[in-house]
Design a protein around this motif. Structure first.
Motif, PDB file in Angstrom:
ATOM      1  N   MET A   1      -8.316 -27.371   7.808  1.00 45.87           N
ATOM      2  CA  MET A   1      -8.874 -26.031   8.051  1.00 45.87           C
ATOM      3  C   MET A   1     -10.380 -26.084   8.316  1.00 45.87           C
ATOM      4  O   MET A   1     -11.179 -25.971   7.391  1.00 45.87           O
ATOM      5  CB  MET A   1      -8.595 -25.142   6.822  1.00 45.87           C
ATOM      6  CG  MET A   1      -7.127 -25.071   6.438  1.00 45.87           C
ATOM      7  SD  MET A   1      -6.828 -24.183   4.877  1.00 45.87           S
ATOM      8  CE  MET A   1      -7.402 -22.556   5.239  1.00 45.87           C
TER       9      MET A   1
ATOM     10  N   PHE B   1      -0.171 -29.179   0.060  1.00 49.61           N
ATOM     11  CA  PHE B   1       0.614 -28.347  -0.866  1.00 49.61           C
ATOM     12  C   PHE B   1       2.025 -28.865  -0.979  1.00 49.61           C
ATOM     13  O   PHE B   1       2.750 -28.989  -0.016  1.00 49.61           O
ATOM     14  CB  PHE B   1       0.514 -26.846  -0.588  1.00 49.61           C
ATOM     15  CG  PHE B   1       0.797 -26.371   0.812  1.00 49.61           C
ATOM     16  CD1 PHE B   1      -0.099 -26.595   1.837  1.00 49.61           C
ATOM     17  CD2 PHE B   1       1.963 -25.645   1.095  1.00 49.61           C
ATOM     18  CE1 PHE B   1       0.158 -26.135   3.130  1.00 49.61           C
ATOM     19  CE2 PHE B   1       2.219 -25.176   2.364  1.00 49.61           C
ATOM     20  CZ  PHE B   1       1.309 -25.433   3.393  1.00 49.61           C
TER      21      PHE B   1
ATOM     22  N   THR C   1     -10.160 -23.099  -3.534  1.00 51.77           N
ATOM     23  CA  THR C   1      -8.957 -22.398  -3.047  1.00 51.77           C
ATOM     24  C   THR C   1      -8.512 -21.345  -4.059  1.00 51.77           C
ATOM     25  O   THR C   1      -8.189 -20.206  -3.707  1.00 51.77           O
ATOM     26  CB  THR C   1      -7.813 -23.406  -2.816  1.00 51.77           C
ATOM     27  OG1 THR C   1      -8.266 -24.375  -1.880  1.00 51.77           O
ATOM     28  CG2 THR C   1      -6.565 -22.727  -2.274  1.00 51.77           C
TER      29      THR C   1
ATOM     30  N   MET D   1      -7.907 -18.321   4.788  1.00 51.68           N
ATOM     31  CA  MET D   1      -8.782 -18.545   5.943  1.00 51.68           C
ATOM     32  C   MET D   1      -9.862 -19.573   5.638  1.00 51.68           C
ATOM     33  O   MET D   1     -10.497 -19.533   4.578  1.00 51.68           O
ATOM     34  CB  MET D   1      -9.447 -17.219   6.335  1.00 51.68           C
ATOM     35  CG  MET D   1      -8.431 -16.224   6.877  1.00 51.68           C
ATOM     36  SD  MET D   1      -9.132 -14.602   7.135  1.00 51.68           S
ATOM     37  CE  MET D   1     -10.338 -14.897   8.394  1.00 51.68           C
TER      38      MET D   1
HETATM   39  O1  LIG Z   1      -5.455 -21.158   2.537  1.00 51.92           O
HETATM   40  C1  LIG Z   1      -5.156 -22.020   1.733  1.00 51.92           C
HETATM   41  O2  LIG Z   1      -5.992 -22.746   1.227  1.00 51.92           O
HETATM   42  C2  LIG Z   1      -3.704 -22.220   1.330  1.00 51.92           C
HETATM   43  C3  LIG Z   1      -3.280 -23.605   1.573  1.00 51.92           C
HETATM   44  C4  LIG Z   1      -1.860 -23.794   1.216  1.00 51.92           C
HETATM   45  C5  LIG Z   1      -0.997 -22.809   1.881  1.00 51.92           C
HETATM   46  C6  LIG Z   1      -1.475 -21.440   1.668  1.00 51.92           C
HETATM   47  N1  LIG Z   1      -2.851 -21.285   1.999  1.00 51.92           N
END
Ligand SMILES: O=C(O)[C@@H]1CCCCN1
Ligand SMILES: NC(=O)c1ccc[n+]([C@@H]2O[C@H](COP(=O)([O-])OP(=O)(O)OC[C@H]3O[C@@H](n4cnc5c(N)ncnc54)[C@H](O)[C@@H]3O)[C@@H](O)[C@H]2O)c1
Length: 318
Positions: free
Chosen positions: A61, A78, A112, A291
């Motif tokens: 991300m 995850f 997170t 996000m």
């Molecule tokens: O935005 C996040 O950090 C998480 C990661 C795992 C899946 C859900 N969203």
């Protein structure tokens, strides 16, 4: 030659991140994101690598905010079936946007956990009835805890109902919350008359039904972050006013939206920007998948405070 990056642990993140400061900064970032190019946020939909053999996923991300001069990438794994390790493991790599060098590796589990609750608190601030008294938490893990803390910044609750697949985990959380907490035996019992419902489970098929939800309630739908996973039944999605964190991401990742084929009324950033209404007297849903920009802003606050502290320690040694 570039310097070795700092390592900032989860303990330090928890000490350095002020929740109210983070709420303001995530609210601004969500608004900037929804302004498109004008907002200066660059955040592609995350890359997800399924590790089918081990029932896990890896997400990458990256995000950049030009108004904050902040650039970072979260790497998050995850694994819903993890027992001795947390189900989410993550690291945030913080880079200098002016030259690309790596400034810090920051624990991403704490970021997170904290930023997801805060993003839901931003949505709840706009979309829930201001006189909300009963909170229901569906799921009793990391996110249930961070959501309770973040939502408590907005108001105190007369009752906090908790349902989880394993009763022992609900009982543990209830003990931490104290006398307002009540362990429930079903989702239906937990959400009856609740003003705010937060689903933070690893369910992959719907566990929350429309007929159980009080008209006018606000729901933070936080789990089910894969296109074939869901927590909320289709009728509930279709009959409520649905807001989301990112249309782009939710149209690729949010099973609750994709499989119910519901309309998305607005991104929460559009509400923050005053472009779309907060219809809080109706039943509202904030569907989030998470996000990068929320991680970027959290990492920036942590990194700047960490560096400030280092400077002070070197100028005034104990
Ligand atoms: O935005 C996040 O950090 C998480 C990661 C795992 C899946 C859900 N969203
Ligand atoms: N939207 C976001 O930004 C974001 C960010 C992080 C995590 N998440 C999601 O939030 C959810 C919770 O994450 P977490 O870190 O708290 O996980 P966790 O493993 O710490 O806790 C999960 C909890 O859900 C319960 N549970 C699992 N399946 C259930 C079911 N079918 N019905 C009821 N309860 C059930 C478990 O017993 C546990 O209490 C996950 O789906 C995760 O992917 C979303």
């Amino acid at each position: 030659m570039s310097q070795a990056p700092k390592y900032i642990s989860g303990e330090e993140v928890e000490k350095l991140l002020d929740l109210k400061e983070l709420l303001n900064s995530i609210e601004t970032a969500l608004g900037n994101y929804s302004k498109g190019k004008d907002g200066g946020v660059v955040q592609p939909v995350r890359l997800v690598v399924p590790i089918e053999k081990h029932h896990g996923h890896l997400g990458v991300m990256p995000g950049y905010s030009s108004s904050d001069e902040a650039l970072a990438t979260k790497i998050v794994a995850f694994y819903p079936e993890n027992k001795d390790l947390p189900t989410h493991q993550a690291w945030v790599l913080m880079q200098d946007p002016t030259n690309g060098s790596l400034n810090a590796i920051i624990d991403g589990v704490s970021i997170t956990s904290i930023r997801t609750g805060i993003a839901s608190a931003v949505a709840t601030k706009h979309l829930a009835n201001p006189n909300s008294r009963i909170l229901a938490l569906i799921g009793a893990g990391v996110q249930a805890r961070s959501h309770f803390k973040a939502l408590s910044l907005l108001q105190s609750f007369d009752e906090v109902r908790i349902f989880s697949r394993t009763r022992a985990s609900a009982q543990k959380l209830a003990k931490e919350i104290g006398k307002t907490a009540k362990v429930c035996s079903s989702v239906e019992e937990a959400v009856e008359d609740a003003d705010i419902i937060t689903t933070v489970s690893f369910a992959t098929t719907p566990i929350l039904k429309a007929e159980w939800v009080k008209p006018g309630a606000h729901i933070n739908a936080v789990g089910a972050c894969r296109p074939d996973w869901r927590e909320l039944e289709s009728r509930l999605m279709q009959e409520s006013v649905v807001y989301c964190d990112s249309r782009d991401a939710c149209s690729q990742e949010a099973g609750d939206i994709i499989l119910s084929e519901c309309d998305v009324f607005a991104e929460i950033g559009e509400v923050i920007n005053g472009e779309k209404q907060a219809l809080w007297e109706k039943t509202t849903i904030f569907k989030s998948v998470g996000m990068a920009i929320e991680d970027v802003l959290s990492a920036k606050i942590v990194y700047e405070k960490y560096m400030h502290q280092l400077k002070q320690d070197s100028e005034y040694p104990a």
